[in-house]
Design a protein around this motif. Structure first.
Motif, PDB file in Angstrom:
ATOM      1  N   LEU A 216     -70.252 -15.491   5.421  1.00 34.37           N
ATOM      2  CA  LEU A 216     -71.218 -16.095   5.886  1.00 34.37           C
ATOM      3  C   LEU A 216     -71.036 -17.045   4.661  1.00 34.37           C
ATOM      4  CD1 LEU A 216     -74.131 -12.961   6.725  1.00 34.37           C
ATOM      5  CD2 LEU A 216     -73.016 -14.971   8.560  1.00 34.37           C
ATOM      6  N   LEU A 217     -71.222 -16.835   3.352  1.00 34.72           N
ATOM      7  CA  LEU A 217     -71.455 -17.654   2.368  1.00 34.72           C
ATOM      8  C   LEU A 217     -69.696 -19.156   2.796  1.00 34.72           C
ATOM      9  CD1 LEU A 217     -72.208 -16.438  -0.747  1.00 34.72           C
ATOM     10  CD2 LEU A 217     -73.586 -17.470   0.901  1.00 34.72           C
ATOM     11  N   ASP A 218     -68.740 -18.344   2.380  1.00 33.05           N
ATOM     12  CA  ASP A 218     -67.735 -19.601   3.828  1.00 33.05           C
ATOM     13  C   ASP A 218     -67.556 -20.453   4.576  1.00 33.05           C
ATOM     14  OD1 ASP A 218     -64.783 -20.656   2.844  1.00 33.05           O
ATOM     15  OD2 ASP A 218     -64.186 -19.581   4.617  1.00 33.05           O
ATOM     16  N   LEU A 219     -68.372 -19.572   5.242  1.00 38.90           N
ATOM     17  CA  LEU A 219     -69.063 -20.333   6.753  1.00 38.90           C
ATOM     18  C   LEU A 219     -69.533 -21.643   6.503  1.00 38.90           C
ATOM     19  CD1 LEU A 219     -69.217 -17.899   9.793  1.00 38.90           C
ATOM     20  CD2 LEU A 219     -67.019 -19.585   9.530  1.00 38.90           C
ATOM     21  N   LEU A 220     -70.769 -21.381   5.459  1.00 35.94           N
ATOM     22  CA  LEU A 220     -71.859 -21.956   5.497  1.00 35.94           C
ATOM     23  C   LEU A 220     -71.251 -22.920   4.882  1.00 35.94           C
ATOM     24  CD1 LEU A 220     -74.926 -22.887   5.954  1.00 35.94           C
ATOM     25  CD2 LEU A 220     -75.262 -21.064   3.282  1.00 35.94           C
ATOM     26  N   GLY A 221     -70.224 -23.145   3.841  1.00 30.78           N
ATOM     27  CA  GLY A 221     -69.682 -24.315   2.459  1.00 30.78           C
ATOM     28  C   GLY A 221     -68.669 -25.220   3.939  1.00 30.78           C
ATOM     29  N   ARG A 222     -67.635 -24.192   4.823  1.00 29.70           N
ATOM     30  CA  ARG A 222     -67.422 -25.319   5.843  1.00 29.70           C
ATOM     31  C   ARG A 222     -68.412 -26.313   6.948  1.00 29.70           C
ATOM     32  NH1 ARG A 222     -64.043 -21.189   9.038  1.00 29.70           N
ATOM     33  NH2 ARG A 222     -63.499 -22.956  10.489  1.00 29.70           N
ATOM     34  N   PHE A 223     -69.510 -25.290   7.287  1.00 24.98           N
ATOM     35  CA  PHE A 223     -70.316 -25.952   8.253  1.00 24.98           C
ATOM     36  C   PHE A 223     -70.910 -27.367   7.450  1.00 24.98           C
ATOM     37  CE2 PHE A 223     -71.492 -21.709  10.287  1.00 24.98           C
ATOM     38  CZ  PHE A 223     -69.929 -22.145  11.000  1.00 24.98           C
ATOM     39  N   ARG A 224     -71.434 -26.760   6.159  1.00 25.05           N
ATOM     40  CA  ARG A 224     -72.233 -27.950   5.406  1.00 25.05           C
ATOM     41  C   ARG A 224     -71.143 -29.781   4.835  1.00 25.05           C
ATOM     42  NH1 ARG A 224     -77.081 -26.768   3.702  1.00 25.05           N
ATOM     43  NH2 ARG A 224     -77.688 -25.343   3.374  1.00 25.05           N
ATOM     44  N   GLU A 225     -69.378 -28.625   4.791  1.00 27.35           N
ATOM     45  CA  GLU A 225     -68.528 -30.044   5.254  1.00 27.35           C
ATOM     46  C   GLU A 225     -68.556 -30.782   6.434  1.00 27.35           C
ATOM     47  OE1 GLU A 225     -64.043 -30.463   3.682  1.00 27.35           O
ATOM     48  OE2 GLU A 225     -65.076 -28.289   4.333  1.00 27.35           O
ATOM     49  N   PHE A 226     -68.994 -29.883   7.586  1.00 26.55           N
ATOM     50  CA  PHE A 226     -68.766 -31.111   8.929  1.00 26.55           C
ATOM     51  C   PHE A 226     -69.755 -31.543   8.288  1.00 26.55           C
ATOM     52  CE2 PHE A 226     -66.340 -27.050  10.692  1.00 26.55           C
ATOM     53  CZ  PHE A 226     -65.045 -27.648   9.912  1.00 26.55           C
ATOM     54  N   GLN A 227     -70.917 -30.745   7.961  1.00 25.06           N
ATOM     55  CA  GLN A 227     -72.365 -31.727   8.342  1.00 25.06           C
ATOM     56  C   GLN A 227     -72.659 -32.653   7.982  1.00 25.06           C
ATOM     57  OE1 GLN A 227     -75.788 -30.254   6.388  1.00 25.06           O
ATOM     58  NE2 GLN A 227     -77.164 -30.535   8.052  1.00 25.06           N
ATOM     59  N   GLY A 228     -71.634 -33.214   6.562  1.00 26.05           N
ATOM     60  CA  GLY A 228     -71.494 -33.815   5.437  1.00 26.05           C
ATOM     61  C   GLY A 228     -71.189 -35.168   6.552  1.00 26.05           C
TER      62      GLY A 228
END
Length: 406
Positions: A216-228
């Motif tokens: 979940l932490l790994d996915l959250l980092g990817r999602f925040r990168e996509f968001q940026g």
């Protein structure tokens, strides 16, 4: 009492089977379109507890128990319910276990059998609920929260899942297996249920939840990168709408490149010198040829040298004496042959207190070995002692040699 319960269950299951189309329609759409179904059937399903109406103005919906049954049976990815109320289930297990022990103590075996059946059902229901929660969590992770479309919604779902996993792990900490072991005592059935079965399932669930938390932490980092990146792209599109005549500048020609565009890696990678590289031989020869002589030649005398007379006399006899350095090298080889053991050249040099230069001595020892015939070399073994060069790769610096017999 048992017969009435069986009949009620049969009516409930028969209603689910007869009206499966209506129930699945309500499950998929969220509510029932009452105009498409008989009023009598709707009232019957409402009385059985399958459908319910939240308020008089609302449409008929499925009861939460029926919806949970369908979600678990169909393994629907929209199932995001995780039961973390383990403390209440643990208290119920302890209470039923005490009832069972009391019934055995007073020889009420029928009651004890009923309590054991109830306890077994509660234990396996708890483990099944925990396994289902883990399955639901991994289903959402593997799907990367595909039931929502936007990145912001995925981030919110990820944070919700992290909170559920943390709460579930805290609930699992409520279990004290030493306390359950004391409650079970020497009773084999109780120990199997309260200690063995629960501990195995809970250990497995704890490990899987820890893995889920990391993912979940790994996915959250990817999602925040996509968001940026999405925000950056939206900002650029908004800027182009307000400034349609905008033309990017020639950033490579600027002396101060903006950080946004100055992201290229270094073109030159770390390198080391290797004079033994054959492909660089021509370049090295050109470099050496371009070097000027360190020593200045003496200016040539332009004056013509006067001729001189040469006297030819009888020359004296020359006595060829053996070079002392070569003699010591031969003595060193003889010393190795006499002792039959390997001997360091510098150790021999120090023991004899020779007055030669140590580097010249090593060169002479190596040269003496190389000057031997192939048959004689076969009897000796010479090993260099040194270390690789710190700057020039492929070079080995020798600071001593060891000579021995094969």
């Amino acid at each position: 009492m048992s017969q009435a319960l069986i009949q009620a269950g049969n009516r409930f299951l028969n209603a689910l089977g007869r009206h499966s189309d209506l129930i699945m329609h309500a499950y998929v759409n969220g509510s029932v379109e009452e105009a498409n179904f008989s009023r009598k059937i709707l009232e019957q399903l409402t009385q059985l507890g399958i459908l319910w109406r939240p308020d008089p103005q609302s449409a008929l919906r499925l009861k939460s128990a029926v919806r949970n049954l369908l979600e678990n049976g169909l393994q629907d990815e929209r199932n995001r319910n995780i039961d973390a109320n383990i403390g209440t289930a643990l208290a119920s297990l302890k209470t039923i276990a005490e009832h069972y022990k009391e019934a055995l103590h007073y020889n009420r075996f029928n009651e004890a059998h009923a309590y054991m059946t109830d306890l077994t059902e509660h234990v396996y229901q708890l483990t099944e609920s925990l396994a289902n929660s883990v399955r639901v969590m991994f289903s959402r992770i593997n799907n990367e929260f595909g039931y929502v479309s936007s990145v912001d919604a995925k981030i919110r779902e990820n944070e919700l899942a992290q909170g559920q996993v943390s709460e579930l792990l805290k609930q699992l900490e409520c279990f004290r297996f030493d306390e359950l072991s004391e409650i079970a005592g020497s009773n084999r059935e109780l120990r199997h249920l309260l200690v063995v079965a629960l501990q195995q399932n809970f250990s497995k669930a704890t490990q899987e939840l820890s893995v889920a938390q990391a993912r979940l932490l790994d996915l959250l980092g990817r999602f925040r990168e996509f968001q940026g990146r999405t925000r950056l792209l939206k900002g650029f599109l908004l800027h182009m709408e307000h400034h349609p005549d905008f033309v990017p500048g020639n950033y490579p020609n600027l002396t101060q490149v903006p950080i946004l565009f100055n992201q290229s890696d270094a073109m030159l990678k770390p390198a080391s010198i290797d004079v033994n590289q054959v492909s660089h031989e021509q370049e090295l020869q050109q470099i050496v040829a371009s070097l000027s002589s360190v020593y200045r030649r003496k200016p040539a005398d332009n004056k013509q040298a006067k001729p001189s007379s040469i006297e030819v006399n009888e020359q004296q006899a020359v006595d060829l004496a053996l070079d002392p350095l070569q003699a010591e090298v031969d003595a060193y080889f003889c010393e190795v042959i006499d002792n039959g053991q390997a001997l360091s050249a510098l150790d021999y040099f120090s023991a004899r207190q020779l007055e030669f230069d140590p580097e010249v001595w090593l060169y002479q020892v190596i040269g003496g070995y190389q000057a031997l015939d192939d048959d004689d070399k076969h009897f000796f073994a010479i090993d260099p002692v040194g270390h690789p060069d710190e700057y020039y790769t492929g070079n080995f610096i020798i600071h001593d040699v060891t000579l021995g017999l094969r």
